[in-house]
Design an enzyme around this catalytic site. Structure first.
Site, PDB file in Angstrom:
ATOM      1  N   ASP A 240       0.832  -1.212   0.000  1.00 56.73           N
ATOM      2  CA  ASP A 240       0.000   0.000   0.000  1.00 56.73           C
ATOM      3  C   ASP A 240       0.861   1.253   0.000  1.00 56.73           C
ATOM      4  O   ASP A 240       0.512   2.254  -0.626  1.00 56.73           O
ATOM      5  CB  ASP A 240      -0.913   0.008   1.222  1.00 56.73           C
ATOM      6  CG  ASP A 240      -2.014  -1.027   1.090  1.00 56.73           C
ATOM      7  OD1 ASP A 240      -2.501  -1.220  -0.040  1.00 56.73           O
ATOM      8  OD2 ASP A 240      -2.373  -1.649   2.105  1.00 56.73           O
ATOM      9  N   GLY A 241       1.982   1.190   0.714  1.00 56.59           N
ATOM     10  CA  GLY A 241       2.882   2.340   0.767  1.00 56.59           C
ATOM     11  C   GLY A 241       3.359   2.725  -0.632  1.00 56.59           C
ATOM     12  O   GLY A 241       3.433   3.908  -0.967  1.00 56.59           O
TER      13      GLY A 241
ATOM     14  N   GLU B  54      -5.490   9.528   4.730  1.00 54.31           N
ATOM     15  CA  GLU B  54      -5.921  10.404   5.815  1.00 54.31           C
ATOM     16  C   GLU B  54      -4.995  11.584   5.994  1.00 54.31           C
ATOM     17  O   GLU B  54      -3.857  11.581   5.508  1.00 54.31           O
ATOM     18  CB  GLU B  54      -5.974   9.644   7.151  1.00 54.31           C
ATOM     19  CG  GLU B  54      -4.641   9.374   7.831  1.00 54.31           C
ATOM     20  CD  GLU B  54      -3.856   8.191   7.294  1.00 54.31           C
ATOM     21  OE1 GLU B  54      -2.743   8.444   6.798  1.00 54.31           O
ATOM     22  OE2 GLU B  54      -4.317   7.054   7.347  1.00 54.31           O
TER      23      GLU B  54
ATOM     24  N   ASP C 287      -4.678  13.490  21.826  1.00 58.21           N
ATOM     25  CA  ASP C 287      -3.481  13.370  20.971  1.00 58.21           C
ATOM     26  C   ASP C 287      -3.648  14.118  19.653  1.00 58.21           C
ATOM     27  O   ASP C 287      -2.685  14.626  19.100  1.00 58.21           O
ATOM     28  CB  ASP C 287      -3.219  11.896  20.627  1.00 58.21           C
ATOM     29  CG  ASP C 287      -2.522  11.158  21.751  1.00 58.21           C
ATOM     30  OD1 ASP C 287      -2.386  11.746  22.850  1.00 58.21           O
ATOM     31  OD2 ASP C 287      -2.117   9.995  21.538  1.00 58.21           O
TER      32      ASP C 287
ATOM     33  N   THR D 239      -9.712   1.807   6.333  1.00 63.22           N
ATOM     34  CA  THR D 239      -9.157   0.526   6.799  1.00 63.22           C
ATOM     35  C   THR D 239      -7.727   0.681   7.326  1.00 63.22           C
ATOM     36  O   THR D 239      -7.145  -0.286   7.801  1.00 63.22           O
ATOM     37  CB  THR D 239      -9.142  -0.496   5.633  1.00 63.22           C
ATOM     38  OG1 THR D 239      -8.698   0.167   4.451  1.00 63.22           O
ATOM     39  CG2 THR D 239     -10.500  -1.094   5.395  1.00 63.22           C
TER      40      THR D 239
ATOM     41  N   TYR E 191      -5.004   3.681   9.332  1.00 61.85           N
ATOM     42  CA  TYR E 191      -4.818   4.245  10.683  1.00 61.85           C
ATOM     43  C   TYR E 191      -6.163   4.459  11.387  1.00 61.85           C
ATOM     44  O   TYR E 191      -6.321   4.175  12.577  1.00 61.85           O
ATOM     45  CB  TYR E 191      -4.062   5.579  10.531  1.00 61.85           C
ATOM     46  CG  TYR E 191      -3.301   6.065  11.730  1.00 61.85           C
ATOM     47  CD1 TYR E 191      -3.450   5.488  12.995  1.00 61.85           C
ATOM     48  CD2 TYR E 191      -2.407   7.137  11.598  1.00 61.85           C
ATOM     49  CE1 TYR E 191      -2.723   5.963  14.078  1.00 61.85           C
ATOM     50  CE2 TYR E 191      -1.673   7.609  12.682  1.00 61.85           C
ATOM     51  CZ  TYR E 191      -1.843   7.022  13.918  1.00 61.85           C
ATOM     52  OH  TYR E 191      -1.133   7.502  14.980  1.00 61.85           O
TER      53      TYR E 191
ATOM     54  N   ALA F  48      -7.021   9.317  21.010  1.00 58.60           N
ATOM     55  CA  ALA F  48      -6.935   9.411  22.473  1.00 58.60           C
ATOM     56  C   ALA F  48      -7.619  10.664  23.027  1.00 58.60           C
ATOM     57  O   ALA F  48      -6.977  11.527  23.646  1.00 58.60           O
ATOM     58  CB  ALA F  48      -5.473   9.340  22.933  1.00 58.60           C
TER      59      ALA F  48
HETATM   60  P1  NAP Z   1       3.431   1.366   6.847  1.00 61.66           P
HETATM   61  O1  NAP Z   1       4.054   1.690   8.162  1.00 61.66           O
HETATM   62  O2  NAP Z   1       3.945   0.237   6.038  1.00 61.66           O
HETATM   63  O3  NAP Z   1       1.808   1.233   6.997  1.00 61.66           O
HETATM   64  C1  NAP Z   1       1.190   0.568   8.004  1.00 61.66           C
HETATM   65  C2  NAP Z   1       0.275  -0.521   7.468  1.00 61.66           C
HETATM   66  O4  NAP Z   1      -0.931   0.052   6.927  1.00 61.66           O
HETATM   67  C3  NAP Z   1       0.877  -1.378   6.350  1.00 61.66           C
HETATM   68  O5  NAP Z   1       0.588  -2.729   6.632  1.00 61.66           O
HETATM   69  C4  NAP Z   1       0.142  -0.898   5.111  1.00 61.66           C
HETATM   70  O6  NAP Z   1       0.050  -1.891   4.095  1.00 61.66           O
HETATM   71  C5  NAP Z   1      -1.222  -0.606   5.691  1.00 61.66           C
HETATM   72  N1  NAP Z   1      -2.110   0.280   4.920  1.00 61.66           N
HETATM   73  C6  NAP Z   1      -1.816   1.407   4.218  1.00 61.66           C
HETATM   74  N2  NAP Z   1      -2.921   1.900   3.660  1.00 61.66           N
HETATM   75  C7  NAP Z   1      -3.939   1.086   3.964  1.00 61.66           C
HETATM   76  C8  NAP Z   1      -5.332   1.073   3.677  1.00 61.66           C
HETATM   77  N3  NAP Z   1      -5.915   2.017   2.955  1.00 61.66           N
HETATM   78  N4  NAP Z   1      -6.084   0.068   4.190  1.00 61.66           N
HETATM   79  C9  NAP Z   1      -5.531  -0.894   4.945  1.00 61.66           C
HETATM   80  N5  NAP Z   1      -4.224  -0.944   5.261  1.00 61.66           N
HETATM   81  C10 NAP Z   1      -3.436   0.043   4.786  1.00 61.66           C
HETATM   82  O7  NAP Z   1       3.448   2.743   5.988  1.00 61.66           O
HETATM   83  P2  NAP Z   1       2.838   2.904   4.523  1.00 61.66           P
HETATM   84  O8  NAP Z   1       2.789   1.609   3.827  1.00 61.66           O
HETATM   85  O9  NAP Z   1       3.575   4.065   3.932  1.00 61.66           O
HETATM   86  O10 NAP Z   1       1.323   3.366   4.804  1.00 61.66           O
HETATM   87  C11 NAP Z   1       1.017   4.644   5.286  1.00 61.66           C
HETATM   88  C12 NAP Z   1      -0.196   4.488   6.154  1.00 61.66           C
HETATM   89  O11 NAP Z   1       0.130   3.809   7.356  1.00 61.66           O
HETATM   90  C13 NAP Z   1      -0.763   5.782   6.647  1.00 61.66           C
HETATM   91  O12 NAP Z   1      -1.548   6.413   5.656  1.00 61.66           O
HETATM   92  C14 NAP Z   1      -1.569   5.333   7.848  1.00 61.66           C
HETATM   93  O13 NAP Z   1      -2.919   5.052   7.496  1.00 61.66           O
HETATM   94  C15 NAP Z   1      -0.929   4.022   8.260  1.00 61.66           C
HETATM   95  N6  NAP Z   1      -0.494   4.097   9.662  1.00 61.66           N
HETATM   96  C16 NAP Z   1      -1.139   3.315  10.572  1.00 61.66           C
HETATM   97  C17 NAP Z   1      -0.846   3.396  11.921  1.00 61.66           C
HETATM   98  C18 NAP Z   1      -1.611   2.537  12.855  1.00 61.66           C
HETATM   99  O14 NAP Z   1      -2.438   1.749  12.400  1.00 61.66           O
HETATM  100  N7  NAP Z   1      -1.391   2.647  14.169  1.00 61.66           N
HETATM  101  C19 NAP Z   1       0.139   4.281  12.368  1.00 61.66           C
HETATM  102  C20 NAP Z   1       0.797   5.051  11.425  1.00 61.66           C
HETATM  103  C21 NAP Z   1       0.460   4.970  10.061  1.00 61.66           C
HETATM  104  P3  NAP Z   1       1.362  -2.470   3.325  1.00 61.66           P
HETATM  105  O15 NAP Z   1       1.967  -3.451   4.281  1.00 61.66           O
HETATM  106  O16 NAP Z   1       0.827  -3.138   2.105  1.00 61.66           O
HETATM  107  O17 NAP Z   1       2.263  -1.286   3.034  1.00 61.66           O
HETATM  108 MN    MN Z   2       3.970  -0.147   3.900  1.00 61.35          MN
END
Ligand code: NAP
Ligand code: MN
Length: 267
Positions: A51-52, A125, A153, A164, A166, A188
């Site tokens: 996804d990234g 987001e 926060d 789906t 963050y 939070a």
């Molecule tokens: P990453 O650290 O690899 O992302 C975290 C996880 O979110 C990865 O497993 C990624 O999938 C998955 N993801 C991204 N977009 C998604 C979506 N629309 N639906 C479901 N899962 C999704 O960083 P990244 O790949 O650059 O992704 C950036 C996104 O990470 C941000 O937009 C944010 O939504 C998310 N994030 C989540 C948290 C949390 O859940 N606590 C914290 C920070 C950021 P892949 O493994 O296929 O890359």
């Molecule tokens: Mn990723």
């Protein structure tokens, strides 16, 4: 005959590089011109990774109107429709027009500082937090109606397709990508005799504007998270969020893929 150019964007993992080679070879054999450099005249973008990679490809190329499809070599790959084992089938389906196009909405933030404004776009987001893991206090407005004074926060506002990501980890709801809406999810939120913040997420119609106006002391200590990337603004006054006029065109090969994806990737 018109050249059938396909842009390929890949992350640097071993699997992605391997798949990239296989894909380029197969596309050439099927009469396409794969391009590593982003070509404005391409008919399709293929992202290889997770996804990234999908999200970065869109940011880097200024949210192109060219349709995009992903081959998943990443961890989750919620946006990445194609399995690396099914490349032949994918090329056949694409060539024969056996697909439909899903529109993904983008979120737009208009950031107002003392003397400037900046526009930021997000696929998943945009969230506003305080710098250095402090509590942030901010006023929240929906179409200029004051909703609450939030303390916690931060506040995250997600697109339907980002619901789906963050948003989900924060206890937000899953919103189908066909709905025209934004979801505002507290990070939070504090609820005590001192502070009173809405503790659930709220889904807001796509033609409404959400405004976050941090208290003065955060004018220079804020953190804006755009699809996981951090930005700081000096003299921040307020941010208006809305659904962007731009959207992303994603290829899908089955009308049921959303539900299949949800089940296989989250349950
Ligand atoms: P990453 O650290 O690899 O992302 C975290 C996880 O979110 C990865 O497993 C990624 O999938 C998955 N993801 C991204 N977009 C998604 C979506 N629309 N639906 C479901 N899962 C999704 O960083 P990244 O790949 O650059 O992704 C950036 C996104 O990470 C941000 O937009 C944010 O939504 C998310 N994030 C989540 C948290 C949390 O859940 N606590 C914290 C920070 C950021 P892949 O493994 O296929 O890359
Ligand atoms: Mn990723």
């Amino acid at each position: 005959m018109k050249e059938k150019i396909i842009n390929i964007v890949s992350n640097a993992s071993y699997d992605s590089r391997k798949i990239n080679q296989i894909l380029v070879d197969k596309l050439n054999k099927s009469g396409y011109i794969p391009s590593k450099q982003f070509n404005e005249n391409a008919e399709l973008i293929i992202s290889i990774g997770g996804d990234g990679t999908f999200i970065k490809a869109l940011h880097k190329n200024n949210f192109p109107s060219i349709p995009i499809v992903g081959i998943n070599t990443g961890h989750l790959g919620f946006y990445q429709e194609v399995d690396p084992d099914n490349i032949d089938e994918f090329i056949d389906d694409y060539t024969n027009g056996n697909y439909s196009i899903e529109q993904l909405k983008l979120i737009e933030a208009e950031v107002f500082t003392r003397n400037k404004s900046h526009v930021m776009l997000g696929v998943n987001e945009i969230a506003l937090k305080a710098k250095n893991s402090k509590i942030i206090h901010m006023n929240v407005f929906v179409n200029r109606n004051h909703l609450e004074k939030f303390s916690g926060d931060g506040i995250l506002i997600s697109t339907p397709s980002g619901s789906t990501a963050y948003n989900f980890s924060l206890g937000g709801s899953l919103v189908h990508h066909s709905l025209d809406a934004l979801q505002m999810t507290p990070m939070a939120p504090i609820n005590s005799v001192v502070y009173r913040s809405l503790s659930s997420s709220i889904i807001i119609p796509g033609n409404y504007i959400i405004t976050l106006a941090p208290e003065k002391r955060y004018n220079n200590s804020n953190l804006l998270l755009v699809d996981g990337q951090e930005y700081f603004f000096n003299n921040l006054k307020k941010i208006n969020f809305k659904v962007s006029n731009k959207n992303i065109k994603k290829l899908v090969f089955s009308q049921d893929s959303y539900w299949l994806n949800l089940k296989s990737k989250f349950l």
